[in-house]
Design a protein around this motif. Structure first.
Motif, PDB file in Angstrom:
ATOM      1  N   VAL A  96     -43.033  62.466   0.634  1.00  0.00           N
ATOM      2  CA  VAL A  96     -43.597  63.910  -0.246  1.00  0.00           C
ATOM      3  C   VAL A  96     -44.040  64.941   1.444  1.00  0.00           C
ATOM      4  O   VAL A  96     -44.167  64.724   1.772  1.00  0.00           O
ATOM      5  N   LYS A  97     -43.252  66.614   0.733  1.00  0.00           N
ATOM      6  CA  LYS A  97     -43.783  67.215   1.877  1.00  0.00           C
ATOM      7  C   LYS A  97     -44.991  68.132   1.123  1.00  0.00           C
ATOM      8  O   LYS A  97     -44.633  69.001   0.166  1.00  0.00           O
ATOM      9  N   VAL A  98     -45.734  68.180   1.302  1.00  0.00           N
ATOM     10  CA  VAL A  98     -46.974  69.398   0.981  1.00  0.00           C
ATOM     11  C   VAL A  98     -47.388  71.490   1.184  1.00  0.00           C
ATOM     12  O   VAL A  98     -47.496  70.414   2.390  1.00  0.00           O
ATOM     13  N   GLU A  99     -47.059  71.653   0.089  1.00  0.00           N
ATOM     14  CA  GLU A  99     -46.883  72.952   0.882  1.00  0.00           C
ATOM     15  C   GLU A  99     -48.469  73.931  -0.182  1.00  0.00           C
ATOM     16  O   GLU A  99     -48.428  74.246  -1.212  1.00  0.00           O
ATOM     17  N   VAL A 100     -49.056  74.725   0.820  1.00  0.00           N
ATOM     18  CA  VAL A 100     -50.261  74.639  -0.139  1.00  0.00           C
ATOM     19  C   VAL A 100     -50.495  76.290   0.451  1.00  0.00           C
ATOM     20  O   VAL A 100     -50.508  76.374   1.304  1.00  0.00           O
ATOM     21  N   THR A 101     -50.746  76.832  -0.952  1.00  0.00           N
ATOM     22  CA  THR A 101     -51.278  78.252  -0.801  1.00  0.00           C
ATOM     23  C   THR A 101     -52.487  79.040  -1.130  1.00  0.00           C
ATOM     24  O   THR A 101     -53.056  78.300  -2.363  1.00  0.00           O
ATOM     25  N   CYS A 102     -53.625  79.685  -0.423  1.00  0.00           N
ATOM     26  CA  CYS A 102     -55.258  80.107  -0.754  1.00  0.00           C
ATOM     27  C   CYS A 102     -55.033  81.104  -1.091  1.00  0.00           C
ATOM     28  O   CYS A 102     -54.167  82.256  -0.677  1.00  0.00           O
ATOM     29  N   LYS A 103     -54.978  81.664  -2.190  1.00  0.00           N
ATOM     30  CA  LYS A 103     -55.300  83.525  -2.535  1.00  0.00           C
ATOM     31  C   LYS A 103     -57.218  83.174  -3.715  1.00  0.00           C
ATOM     32  O   LYS A 103     -57.080  83.041  -4.794  1.00  0.00           O
ATOM     33  N   LYS A 104     -57.601  84.100  -3.518  1.00  0.00           N
ATOM     34  CA  LYS A 104     -59.552  84.193  -4.209  1.00  0.00           C
ATOM     35  C   LYS A 104     -60.195  83.265  -4.388  1.00  0.00           C
ATOM     36  O   LYS A 104     -60.122  82.859  -5.240  1.00  0.00           O
ATOM     37  N   SER A 105     -59.988  82.441  -3.598  1.00  0.00           N
ATOM     38  CA  SER A 105     -60.600  81.564  -4.283  1.00  0.00           C
ATOM     39  C   SER A 105     -61.683  80.866  -3.650  1.00  0.00           C
ATOM     40  O   SER A 105     -62.031  81.042  -2.118  1.00  0.00           O
ATOM     41  N   LYS A 106     -62.999  80.063  -3.779  1.00  0.00           N
ATOM     42  CA  LYS A 106     -63.189  78.967  -2.925  1.00  0.00           C
ATOM     43  C   LYS A 106     -62.894  77.991  -1.796  1.00  0.00           C
ATOM     44  O   LYS A 106     -63.120  78.039  -0.426  1.00  0.00           O
ATOM     45  N   ILE A 107     -61.926  77.866  -1.703  1.00  0.00           N
ATOM     46  CA  ILE A 107     -60.833  76.578  -1.474  1.00  0.00           C
ATOM     47  C   ILE A 107     -60.027  77.875  -0.356  1.00  0.00           C
ATOM     48  O   ILE A 107     -59.554  78.474  -0.852  1.00  0.00           O
ATOM     49  N   TYR A 108     -60.285  78.051   0.710  1.00  0.00           N
ATOM     50  CA  TYR A 108     -60.006  78.875   1.789  1.00  0.00           C
ATOM     51  C   TYR A 108     -58.320  78.736   2.678  1.00  0.00           C
ATOM     52  O   TYR A 108     -58.184  79.441   3.239  1.00  0.00           O
ATOM     53  N   HIS A 109     -58.634  76.893   3.028  1.00  0.00           N
ATOM     54  CA  HIS A 109     -58.502  76.968   3.996  1.00  0.00           C
ATOM     55  C   HIS A 109     -57.469  75.629   3.658  1.00  0.00           C
ATOM     56  O   HIS A 109     -57.375  74.464   3.163  1.00  0.00           O
ATOM     57  N   ALA A 110     -55.493  76.651   3.548  1.00  0.00           N
ATOM     58  CA  ALA A 110     -54.557  75.693   3.513  1.00  0.00           C
ATOM     59  C   ALA A 110     -54.286  74.506   3.853  1.00  0.00           C
ATOM     60  O   ALA A 110     -53.748  73.736   3.322  1.00  0.00           O
ATOM     61  N   GLY A 111     -54.384  74.143   5.033  1.00  0.00           N
ATOM     62  CA  GLY A 111     -54.552  72.673   5.780  1.00  0.00           C
ATOM     63  C   GLY A 111     -55.141  72.014   5.349  1.00  0.00           C
ATOM     64  O   GLY A 111     -54.956  71.186   4.975  1.00  0.00           O
ATOM     65  N   ALA A 112     -56.224  72.787   5.439  1.00  0.00           N
ATOM     66  CA  ALA A 112     -57.803  71.411   4.289  1.00  0.00           C
ATOM     67  C   ALA A 112     -57.827  71.046   3.629  1.00  0.00           C
ATOM     68  O   ALA A 112     -57.601  70.119   2.963  1.00  0.00           O
ATOM     69  N   ALA A 113     -57.484  71.864   2.686  1.00  0.00           N
ATOM     70  CA  ALA A 113     -56.374  71.180   1.658  1.00  0.00           C
ATOM     71  C   ALA A 113     -55.743  70.666   1.600  1.00  0.00           C
ATOM     72  O   ALA A 113     -55.266  69.469   0.556  1.00  0.00           O
ATOM     73  N   ALA A 114     -54.079  70.881   2.000  1.00  0.00           N
ATOM     74  CA  ALA A 114     -53.321  70.155   1.864  1.00  0.00           C
ATOM     75  C   ALA A 114     -53.517  68.395   2.470  1.00  0.00           C
ATOM     76  O   ALA A 114     -53.001  67.446   1.949  1.00  0.00           O
ATOM     77  N   GLN A 115     -54.158  68.571   2.993  1.00  0.00           N
ATOM     78  CA  GLN A 115     -54.502  67.197   4.074  1.00  0.00           C
ATOM     79  C   GLN A 115     -54.988  66.356   2.474  1.00  0.00           C
ATOM     80  O   GLN A 115     -55.102  65.531   2.809  1.00  0.00           O
ATOM     81  N   ARG A 116     -56.042  66.628   2.198  1.00  0.00           N
ATOM     82  CA  ARG A 116     -56.603  66.146   0.762  1.00  0.00           C
ATOM     83  C   ARG A 116     -56.132  65.534  -0.586  1.00  0.00           C
ATOM     84  O   ARG A 116     -55.440  64.526  -0.847  1.00  0.00           O
ATOM     85  N   ILE A 117     -55.278  66.786  -0.374  1.00  0.00           N
ATOM     86  CA  ILE A 117     -53.825  66.352  -1.906  1.00  0.00           C
ATOM     87  C   ILE A 117     -52.605  65.226  -0.371  1.00  0.00           C
ATOM     88  O   ILE A 117     -52.194  64.070  -1.842  1.00  0.00           O
ATOM     89  N   GLU A 118     -52.199  65.540   0.436  1.00  0.00           N
ATOM     90  CA  GLU A 118     -51.450  64.627   0.981  1.00  0.00           C
ATOM     91  C   GLU A 118     -52.998  63.113   0.996  1.00  0.00           C
ATOM     92  O   GLU A 118     -51.118  61.883   1.048  1.00  0.00           O
ATOM     93  N   LYS A 119     -53.849  62.409   1.473  1.00  0.00           N
ATOM     94  CA  LYS A 119     -54.685  61.684   1.992  1.00  0.00           C
ATOM     95  C   LYS A 119     -53.889  61.093   0.057  1.00  0.00           C
ATOM     96  O   LYS A 119     -53.809  59.683  -0.197  1.00  0.00           O
ATOM     97  N   ALA A 120     -54.172  62.111  -0.658  1.00  0.00           N
ATOM     98  CA  ALA A 120     -54.623  61.476  -2.388  1.00  0.00           C
ATOM     99  C   ALA A 120     -53.180  60.857  -2.740  1.00  0.00           C
ATOM    100  O   ALA A 120     -53.089  59.447  -3.523  1.00  0.00           O
ATOM    101  N   ILE A 121     -52.054  61.690  -2.370  1.00  0.00           N
ATOM    102  CA  ILE A 121     -50.886  61.112  -2.776  1.00  0.00           C
ATOM    103  C   ILE A 121     -50.437  59.610  -2.256  1.00  0.00           C
ATOM    104  O   ILE A 121     -50.145  59.028  -2.961  1.00  0.00           O
ATOM    105  N   THR A 122     -51.109  59.660  -0.782  1.00  0.00           N
ATOM    106  CA  THR A 122     -50.938  58.078  -0.311  1.00  0.00           C
ATOM    107  C   THR A 122     -51.407  57.061  -0.271  1.00  0.00           C
ATOM    108  O   THR A 122     -50.642  56.454  -0.539  1.00  0.00           O
ATOM    109  N   GLU A 123     -52.518  57.639  -0.866  1.00  0.00           N
ATOM    110  CA  GLU A 123     -53.518  56.043  -1.177  1.00  0.00           C
ATOM    111  C   GLU A 123     -53.438  56.099  -2.363  1.00  0.00           C
ATOM    112  O   GLU A 123     -53.186  54.988  -2.811  1.00  0.00           O
TER     113      GLU A 123
END
Length: 371
Positions: A96-123
């Motif tokens: 799976v490839k994960v692509e994240v975009t952030c807008k007007k959110s407290k989570i503003y770092h797309a790369g960090a968000a992608a890492q969390r989601i990728e880890k969740a999918i893998t584990e």
């Protein structure tokens, strides 16, 4: 999300063509289709996703909205991603490839968000992560709402896969289909493209007239999802042409190579019997015998040629020939330059919104039947 529930499906198209795609979607039986910025929303189940990919000519890709939740910080995103029912849609054995975009959110770092989601999918699911994966999960974090969509198309839907030869500035098939629709084409009249390039307009017109499905010869990313049913899909895509037109669809070009390309593409598309391509200059152009129809043309324009000053004569010659010989025919002309369209001397109607095409903004110029 349970796989038998109805969910939102987003049909992506070029900005400016949303209403045309919405009309096509409703025509194809997606009755709740609604235009919105950059596309059209419908609701349905997985077979509706497959059918949208197979049948819709104006869409660039089809996104399935598979769920959402709110997250105000990365720890919360991590926790909720681990509880998300990935296995309802994604397969553990395919990357799976994960692509994240952030807008007007407290989570503003797309790369960090992608890492969390990728880890969740893998584990949690066991699926590997790969930047080259055919299955793409698109995550939009907007105003702290995380919305998960799967790109069910894979390669852009303008790639019909039965068109191999293209010239240097081809018209995308999905745009061509929508421009034909905007000109009122429904498959019942002849089309003539006097600068046909690789034959996109006549071939697309012939396919529409025959009732052929746009994606009939290609594969899609949804075939790699846990929700895929090969038997239902096989039955869906085995539908035969719904009509046999009594008219032909014509293309001409002064370049012999373009004519060979067009003929080869029509052959691969299975519409060679309904198309006719000839090497002709604009000055040699004559209307075919039979009913009057639509001249549909995408002439060269500035950015494709380099020096638009050289093109005024070409556009002028085209307009002169059409005005002199094509009485009763309508004209649809696509160009990025209003001044070039004006140089034809054709009585164009007011234009609609500009359409993004390969980094340029183009417009469709239309006439009523010429006098």
């Amino acid at each position: 999300m349970m796989t038998d529930d109805s969910f939102e499906i987003f049909l992506v198209t070029a900005p400016g063509l949303e209403d045309a795609l919405c009309a096509e979607a409703r025509e194809k039986g997606f009755q709740d289709a609604q235009s919105t910025g950059g596309g059209v929303t419908i609701h349905g189940r997985w077979p509706d996703v497959w059918r949208a990919n197979l049948e819709l000519r104006g869409a660039a890709r089809i996104l399935a909205r598979i769920g959402s939740f709110r997250a105000f910080h990365l720890a919360q995103l991590d926790k909720r991603s681990r509880k998300f029912p990935w296995g309802d849609v994604l397969r553990p054995d395919l990357p799976v490839k994960v692509e994240v975009t952030c807008k007007k959110s407290k989570i503003y770092h797309a790369g960090a968000a992608a890492q969390r989601i990728e880890k969740a999918i893998t584990e949690e699911l066991g699926a590997p992560i790969s930047q080259q994966a055919d299955v793409r999960l698109k995550v939009r974090i907007d105003d702290n709402l995380c919305t998960f969509s799967v790109d069910t198309s894979g390669e852009s839907l303008h790639k019909r896969d039965h068109k191999e030869a293209v010239n240097k500035a081809p018209m995308r098939e999905n745009l061509a289909a929508m421009f034909l629709r905007q000109c009122g084409f429904d498959g019942s009249e002849p089309i003539l493209d006097p600068m046909c390039g690789s034959g996109t307009f006549p071939i697309e017109a012939a396919e529409i007239a025959l009732g052929l499905n746009a994606g009939r010869t290609r594969s899609f990313a949804f075939q790699d999802l846990a929700t895929f049913d090969a038997d239902v899909w096989q039955e869906m895509r085995s539908a035969k042409p719904t009509s046999a037109p009594t008219i032909k669809f014509y293309g001409s070009d002064r370049d012999a190579g373009a004519i060979k390309m067009s003929q080869a593409n029509a052959e691969r598309a299975g519409v060679a019997a309904y198309t006719e391509f000839q090497m002709r200059s604009i000055s040699e152009l004559e209307p075919p015998e039979g009913p009057k129809g639509l001249v549909m043309v995408n002439p060269p324009y500035g950015a494709r040629i380099g020096n638009k000053k050289l093109l005024y004569g070409l556009y002028g010659a085209l307009g002169k020939t059409l005005l002199e010989r094509f009485s009763g025919w309508r004209v649809g002309l696509v160009t990025s330059e209003s001044s070039l369209a004006k140089a034809t001397g054709l009585p164009f109607l007011p234009t609609g919104a500009p359409i993004a095409n390969g980094g340029l903004k183009v417009r469709l110029f239309q006439t009523k039947p010429l006098k």
